[in-house]
Write a protein that holds these residues in place. Structure first.
Motif, mmCIF file in Angstrom:
data_model
loop_
_atom_site.group_PDB
_atom_site.id
_atom_site.type_symbol
_atom_site.label_atom_id
_atom_site.label_comp_id
_atom_site.label_asym_id
_atom_site.label_seq_id
_atom_site.Cartn_x
_atom_site.Cartn_y
_atom_site.Cartn_z
ATOM 1 N N ILE A 228 -10.260 3.457 -6.372
ATOM 2 C CA ILE A 228 -10.468 3.236 -5.505
ATOM 3 C C ILE A 228 -10.032 2.173 -5.199
ATOM 4 O O ILE A 228 -9.347 1.625 -4.180
ATOM 5 C CB ILE A 228 -12.159 3.216 -5.547
ATOM 6 C CG1 ILE A 228 -12.774 3.890 -5.397
ATOM 7 C CG2 ILE A 228 -12.748 1.883 -4.542
ATOM 8 C CD1 ILE A 228 -13.789 4.089 -5.098
ATOM 9 N N GLY A 229 -9.634 1.240 -6.433
ATOM 10 C CA GLY A 229 -9.424 0.016 -6.269
ATOM 11 C C GLY A 229 -7.313 0.070 -6.101
ATOM 12 O O GLY A 229 -7.088 -1.161 -5.051
ATOM 13 N N ALA A 230 -6.560 0.581 -6.502
ATOM 14 C CA ALA A 230 -5.626 1.179 -6.129
ATOM 15 C C ALA A 230 -5.406 0.971 -5.092
ATOM 16 O O ALA A 230 -4.892 0.538 -3.755
ATOM 17 C CB ALA A 230 -5.347 1.910 -6.822
ATOM 18 N N GLN A 231 -6.727 1.372 -4.148
ATOM 19 C CA GLN A 231 -6.404 2.167 -2.321
ATOM 20 C C GLN A 231 -6.944 1.772 -1.259
ATOM 21 O O GLN A 231 -6.087 1.182 -0.440
ATOM 22 C CB GLN A 231 -7.771 3.026 -1.742
ATOM 23 C CG GLN A 231 -7.619 4.955 -2.687
ATOM 24 C CD GLN A 231 -6.166 5.473 -1.911
ATOM 25 O OE1 GLN A 231 -5.704 4.725 -1.003
ATOM 26 N NE2 GLN A 231 -5.456 5.946 -2.960
ATOM 27 N N PHE A 232 -7.095 0.247 -2.009
ATOM 28 C CA PHE A 232 -7.717 -0.769 -1.052
ATOM 29 C C PHE A 232 -6.564 -1.586 -1.851
ATOM 30 O O PHE A 232 -5.868 -2.374 -0.489
ATOM 31 C CB PHE A 232 -9.251 -1.731 -2.113
ATOM 32 C CG PHE A 232 -10.566 -1.413 -1.755
ATOM 33 C CD1 PHE A 232 -10.538 -1.316 -0.520
ATOM 34 C CD2 PHE A 232 -11.079 -0.569 -2.446
ATOM 35 C CE1 PHE A 232 -11.713 -0.849 0.230
ATOM 36 C CE2 PHE A 232 -12.047 -1.204 -1.770
ATOM 37 C CZ PHE A 232 -12.230 -0.644 -0.201
ATOM 38 N N THR A 233 -6.072 -2.116 -2.497
ATOM 39 C CA THR A 233 -4.384 -2.615 -2.935
ATOM 40 C C THR A 233 -3.640 -1.682 -1.493
ATOM 41 O O THR A 233 -2.636 -2.821 -0.576
ATOM 42 C CB THR A 233 -3.932 -2.546 -4.072
ATOM 43 O OG1 THR A 233 -5.125 -3.022 -4.897
ATOM 44 C CG2 THR A 233 -3.195 -3.152 -3.798
ATOM 45 N N LYS A 234 -3.296 -0.756 -1.337
ATOM 46 C CA LYS A 234 -2.418 0.114 -0.505
ATOM 47 C C LYS A 234 -2.301 -0.549 0.417
ATOM 48 O O LYS A 234 -1.734 -0.822 1.741
ATOM 49 C CB LYS A 234 -2.710 1.182 -0.565
ATOM 50 C CG LYS A 234 -1.594 2.103 -0.122
ATOM 51 C CD LYS A 234 -1.375 3.473 0.191
ATOM 52 C CE LYS A 234 -1.790 4.085 -1.395
ATOM 53 N NZ LYS A 234 -1.521 5.667 -1.531
ATOM 54 N N ILE A 235 -4.119 -0.197 1.470
ATOM 55 C CA ILE A 235 -4.516 -0.754 2.205
ATOM 56 C C ILE A 235 -4.568 -1.867 2.896
ATOM 57 O O ILE A 235 -3.493 -2.461 3.797
ATOM 58 C CB ILE A 235 -6.267 -0.265 2.605
ATOM 59 C CG1 ILE A 235 -6.296 1.880 2.761
ATOM 60 C CG2 ILE A 235 -6.193 -1.279 4.349
ATOM 61 C CD1 ILE A 235 -7.626 1.433 2.391
ATOM 62 N N THR A 236 -5.135 -2.868 1.615
ATOM 63 C CA THR A 236 -4.442 -4.794 2.457
ATOM 64 C C THR A 236 -3.065 -4.774 2.191
ATOM 65 O O THR A 236 -2.778 -5.405 3.505
ATOM 66 C CB THR A 236 -4.950 -5.510 0.627
ATOM 67 O OG1 THR A 236 -6.274 -4.620 0.862
ATOM 68 C CG2 THR A 236 -4.502 -6.583 1.349
ATOM 69 N N SER A 237 -1.662 -3.987 1.310
ATOM 70 C CA SER A 237 -0.402 -4.086 2.076
ATOM 71 C C SER A 237 -0.119 -3.786 3.009
ATOM 72 O O SER A 237 0.670 -4.187 3.408
ATOM 73 C CB SER A 237 -0.023 -3.893 0.513
ATOM 74 O OG SER A 237 -0.044 -2.144 1.100
ATOM 75 N N LYS A 238 -0.651 -2.565 3.799
ATOM 76 C CA LYS A 238 0.426 -2.208 4.969
ATOM 77 C C LYS A 238 -1.015 -3.254 5.744
ATOM 78 O O LYS A 238 -0.060 -3.711 6.898
ATOM 79 C CB LYS A 238 -1.093 -0.379 4.927
ATOM 80 C CG LYS A 238 -0.418 0.644 3.924
ATOM 81 C CD LYS A 238 1.547 0.778 4.565
ATOM 82 C CE LYS A 238 0.796 2.363 3.584
ATOM 83 N NZ LYS A 238 2.700 3.010 4.256
ATOM 84 N N LEU A 239 -2.054 -3.517 6.138
ATOM 85 C CA LEU A 239 -2.381 -4.310 6.857
ATOM 86 C C LEU A 239 -1.725 -6.526 6.356
ATOM 87 O O LEU A 239 -1.495 -6.288 8.055
ATOM 88 C CB LEU A 239 -3.742 -4.492 6.584
ATOM 89 C CG LEU A 239 -4.676 -3.565 6.734
ATOM 90 C CD1 LEU A 239 -6.575 -3.921 6.916
ATOM 91 C CD2 LEU A 239 -4.865 -2.953 8.699
ATOM 92 N N SER A 240 -1.106 -6.437 5.715
ATOM 93 C CA SER A 240 -0.618 -7.802 6.096
ATOM 94 C C SER A 240 0.969 -7.028 7.022
ATOM 95 O O SER A 240 1.026 -8.335 6.650
ATOM 96 C CB SER A 240 -0.692 -8.401 4.561
ATOM 97 O OG SER A 240 0.144 -7.440 3.869
ATOM 98 N N VAL A 241 1.527 -6.069 6.844
ATOM 99 C CA VAL A 241 2.803 -6.314 7.366
ATOM 100 C C VAL A 241 3.080 -6.305 8.575
ATOM 101 O O VAL A 241 2.403 -6.777 9.678
ATOM 102 C CB VAL A 241 3.253 -4.982 6.844
ATOM 103 C CG1 VAL A 241 3.977 -5.039 7.546
ATOM 104 C CG2 VAL A 241 3.430 -4.823 5.634
#
Length: 67
Positions: A54-67
């Protein structure tokens, strides 16, 4: 997930008591202690496994949103 595991453990304990009949009445503190230890081990395993995922998924989502 914990609720499903807890339900399975409760159901299993019910069937064991039903099969054993009077011999299983009045569980001792040792039996309850073993049951609590088993539940704790399952919870720790599930939280450790899912926590990383779940931590990896949140990191992936956060990186996509900050682009």
């Amino acid at each position: 997930m914990f609720i499903a595991i807890s339900a399975h453990l409760t159901t299993a304990a019910f069937f064991v008591r039903k099969r054993l009949g009077n011999a299983a009445k009045g569980a001792t503190a040792v039996e309850y202690g073993l049951l609590v230890a088993l539940i704790a081990a399952v919870l720790i395993t599930v939280v450790t496994t899912l926590g990383t995922s779940i931590g990896a998924q949140f990191t992936k989502i956060t990186s996509k949103l900050s682009v």
